[in-house]
Design a protein around this motif. Structure first.
Motif, PDB file in Angstrom:
ATOM      1  N   HIS A  84       0.826  -1.208   0.000  1.00  0.00           N
ATOM      2  CA  HIS A  84       0.000   0.000   0.000  1.00  0.00           C
ATOM      3  C   HIS A  84       0.863   1.262   0.000  1.00  0.00           C
ATOM      4  O   HIS A  84       0.566   2.217  -0.717  1.00  0.00           O
ATOM      5  CB  HIS A  84      -0.965   0.005   1.179  1.00  0.00           C
ATOM      6  N   PHE A  85       1.920   1.268   0.786  1.00  0.00           N
ATOM      7  CA  PHE A  85       2.808   2.426   0.794  1.00  0.00           C
ATOM      8  C   PHE A  85       3.559   2.544  -0.532  1.00  0.00           C
ATOM      9  O   PHE A  85       3.761   3.646  -1.040  1.00  0.00           O
ATOM     10  CB  PHE A  85       3.783   2.359   1.972  1.00  0.00           C
ATOM     11  N   TYR A  86       3.957   1.421  -1.090  1.00  0.00           N
ATOM     12  CA  TYR A  86       4.624   1.427  -2.396  1.00  0.00           C
ATOM     13  C   TYR A  86       3.699   2.021  -3.457  1.00  0.00           C
ATOM     14  O   TYR A  86       4.109   2.855  -4.260  1.00  0.00           O
ATOM     15  CB  TYR A  86       5.036   0.004  -2.775  1.00  0.00           C
ATOM     16  N   LYS A  96      -4.912   9.234  -5.666  1.00  0.00           N
ATOM     17  CA  LYS A  96      -4.217   9.233  -4.373  1.00  0.00           C
ATOM     18  C   LYS A  96      -5.179   9.069  -3.200  1.00  0.00           C
ATOM     19  O   LYS A  96      -4.858   8.412  -2.224  1.00  0.00           O
ATOM     20  CB  LYS A  96      -3.417  10.527  -4.187  1.00  0.00           C
ATOM     21  N   TRP A  97      -6.381   9.653  -3.293  1.00  0.00           N
ATOM     22  CA  TRP A  97      -7.303   9.578  -2.166  1.00  0.00           C
ATOM     23  C   TRP A  97      -7.743   8.142  -1.909  1.00  0.00           C
ATOM     24  O   TRP A  97      -7.946   7.742  -0.766  1.00  0.00           O
ATOM     25  CB  TRP A  97      -8.506  10.514  -2.358  1.00  0.00           C
ATOM     26  N   ILE A  98      -7.851   7.349  -2.976  1.00  0.00           N
ATOM     27  CA  ILE A  98      -8.200   5.931  -2.801  1.00  0.00           C
ATOM     28  C   ILE A  98      -7.041   5.194  -2.133  1.00  0.00           C
ATOM     29  O   ILE A  98      -7.239   4.401  -1.211  1.00  0.00           O
ATOM     30  CB  ILE A  98      -8.568   5.274  -4.150  1.00  0.00           C
ATOM     31  N   LEU A  99      -5.834   5.489  -2.601  1.00  0.00           N
ATOM     32  CA  LEU A  99      -4.654   4.854  -2.011  1.00  0.00           C
ATOM     33  C   LEU A  99      -4.496   5.247  -0.539  1.00  0.00           C
ATOM     34  O   LEU A  99      -4.100   4.421   0.281  1.00  0.00           O
ATOM     35  CB  LEU A  99      -3.407   5.224  -2.810  1.00  0.00           C
ATOM     36  N   ILE A 103      -4.845   2.562   3.486  1.00  0.00           N
ATOM     37  CA  ILE A 103      -3.940   2.367   4.628  1.00  0.00           C
ATOM     38  C   ILE A 103      -4.722   2.253   5.939  1.00  0.00           C
ATOM     39  O   ILE A 103      -4.553   1.268   6.666  1.00  0.00           O
ATOM     40  CB  ILE A 103      -2.845   3.456   4.655  1.00  0.00           C
ATOM     41  N   PRO A 104      -5.612   3.208   6.276  1.00  0.00           N
ATOM     42  CA  PRO A 104      -6.383   2.995   7.516  1.00  0.00           C
ATOM     43  C   PRO A 104      -7.312   1.785   7.424  1.00  0.00           C
ATOM     44  O   PRO A 104      -7.551   1.110   8.427  1.00  0.00           O
ATOM     45  CB  PRO A 104      -7.175   4.295   7.697  1.00  0.00           C
ATOM     46  N   GLN A 106      -6.586  -0.980   6.103  1.00  0.00           N
ATOM     47  CA  GLN A 106      -5.745  -2.126   6.452  1.00  0.00           C
ATOM     48  C   GLN A 106      -5.721  -2.329   7.967  1.00  0.00           C
ATOM     49  O   GLN A 106      -5.803  -3.447   8.450  1.00  0.00           O
ATOM     50  CB  GLN A 106      -4.334  -1.894   5.902  1.00  0.00           C
ATOM     51  N   PHE A 107      -5.635  -1.225   8.713  1.00  0.00           N
ATOM     52  CA  PHE A 107      -5.620  -1.328  10.171  1.00  0.00           C
ATOM     53  C   PHE A 107      -6.980  -1.772  10.717  1.00  0.00           C
ATOM     54  O   PHE A 107      -7.046  -2.489  11.709  1.00  0.00           O
ATOM     55  CB  PHE A 107      -5.165  -0.012  10.802  1.00  0.00           C
ATOM     56  N   VAL A 108      -8.057  -1.359  10.062  1.00  0.00           N
ATOM     57  CA  VAL A 108      -9.393  -1.829  10.451  1.00  0.00           C
ATOM     58  C   VAL A 108      -9.484  -3.339  10.243  1.00  0.00           C
ATOM     59  O   VAL A 108     -10.000  -4.065  11.103  1.00  0.00           O
ATOM     60  CB  VAL A 108     -10.495  -1.087   9.653  1.00  0.00           C
ATOM     61  N   LEU A 109      -8.974  -3.827   9.119  1.00  0.00           N
ATOM     62  CA  LEU A 109      -8.992  -5.271   8.847  1.00  0.00           C
ATOM     63  C   LEU A 109      -8.138  -6.037   9.857  1.00  0.00           C
ATOM     64  O   LEU A 109      -8.509  -7.121  10.299  1.00  0.00           O
ATOM     65  CB  LEU A 109      -8.514  -5.545   7.418  1.00  0.00           C
ATOM     66  N   ILE A 110      -7.008  -5.456  10.232  1.00  0.00           N
ATOM     67  CA  ILE A 110      -6.152  -6.087  11.246  1.00  0.00           C
ATOM     68  C   ILE A 110      -6.896  -6.159  12.584  1.00  0.00           C
ATOM     69  O   ILE A 110      -6.901  -7.195  13.251  1.00  0.00           O
ATOM     70  CB  ILE A 110      -4.813  -5.327  11.386  1.00  0.00           C
ATOM     71  N   TYR A 111      -7.532  -5.066  12.963  1.00  0.00           N
ATOM     72  CA  TYR A 111      -8.296  -5.046  14.220  1.00  0.00           C
ATOM     73  C   TYR A 111      -9.435  -6.066  14.171  1.00  0.00           C
ATOM     74  O   TYR A 111      -9.701  -6.757  15.160  1.00  0.00           O
ATOM     75  CB  TYR A 111      -8.844  -3.642  14.496  1.00  0.00           C
ATOM     76  N   TRP A 112     -10.110  -6.141  13.035  1.00  0.00           N
ATOM     77  CA  TRP A 112     -11.213  -7.082  12.869  1.00  0.00           C
ATOM     78  C   TRP A 112     -10.735  -8.509  13.124  1.00  0.00           C
ATOM     79  O   TRP A 112     -11.341  -9.267  13.886  1.00  0.00           O
ATOM     80  CB  TRP A 112     -11.801  -6.920  11.473  1.00  0.00           C
ATOM     81  N   ALA A 113      -9.619  -8.879  12.506  1.00  0.00           N
ATOM     82  CA  ALA A 113      -9.071 -10.225  12.710  1.00  0.00           C
ATOM     83  C   ALA A 113      -8.622 -10.406  14.173  1.00  0.00           C
ATOM     84  O   ALA A 113      -8.886 -11.444  14.780  1.00  0.00           O
ATOM     85  CB  ALA A 113      -7.894 -10.458  11.759  1.00  0.00           C
TER      86      ALA A 113
END
Length: 119
Positions: A84-86, A96-99, A103-104, A106-113
Motif C-alpha cells: 500500500h505504501f509502495y 491518491k485519495w483511494i490509495l 492504509i487505515p 488495512q488497520f481496520v482489517l487487522i483489528y477485525w481479525a
C-alpha cells in the motif's frame, strides 16, 4: 466441524479473503503490477499470496485452525502494508485519495481479525 455458531461477520471475513485470493488467478497482471519492484519473483508472489488468502479465508471458519489462520491473516495484512505504501508513492493510475484510504482500512482489517483472537 461445527461452523453453525460462527457469526455472520466471520463468514463475511472468510468470503472477502477467499474472493480476494481467487482474483490473484483471475487477474494476475493487476496484482503483479502492484508488487513492489524490489520484491523478487513477483509472479510467484502473486500466486502464493493468492493461495495464502484462500487458505486463510477457509481457515478462519475451521475451529481447530481458526487461531492460526487469524494470526496468519494479521501477519499477511501487516506485510501487505508495504504494498500500500509502495502504491501510494509509485502508482499514478489510481487516485491518491483511494490509495490513502486503503492504509487505515488495512488497520481496520487487522483489528477485525485481532478481535476474534479475544474469544
Amino acid at each position: 466441524m461445527d461452523i453453525s455458531n460462527h457469526p455472520w461477520h466471520l463468514y463475511l471475513m472468510s468470503a472477502i479473503y477467499i474472493i480476494a485470493g481467487l482474483f490473484h488467478f483471475i487477474a494476475p497482471t493487476k496484482y503483479r503490477e502492484i508488487v513492489p519492484r524490489y520484491i523478487p519473483y513477483r509472479n510467484s508472489m502473486v500466486f502464493w499470496s493468492g493461495i495464502a488468502e484462500i487458505i486463510i479465508g477457509i481457515g478462519v471458519l475451521i475451529p481447530v485452525f481458526q487461531k492460526a489462520a487469524l494470526m496468519a491473516l494479521i501477519l499477511m495484512l501487516l506485510i501487505f502494508l508495504t504494498v500500500h505504501f509502495y502504491m501510494l508513492k509509485n502508482t499514478k493510475r489510481i487516485p491518491k485519495w483511494i490509495l490513502m484510504l486503503r492504509i487505515p482500512l488495512q488497520f481496520v482489517l487487522i483489528y477485525w481479525a485481532f478481535s476474534y483472537l479475544q474469544h
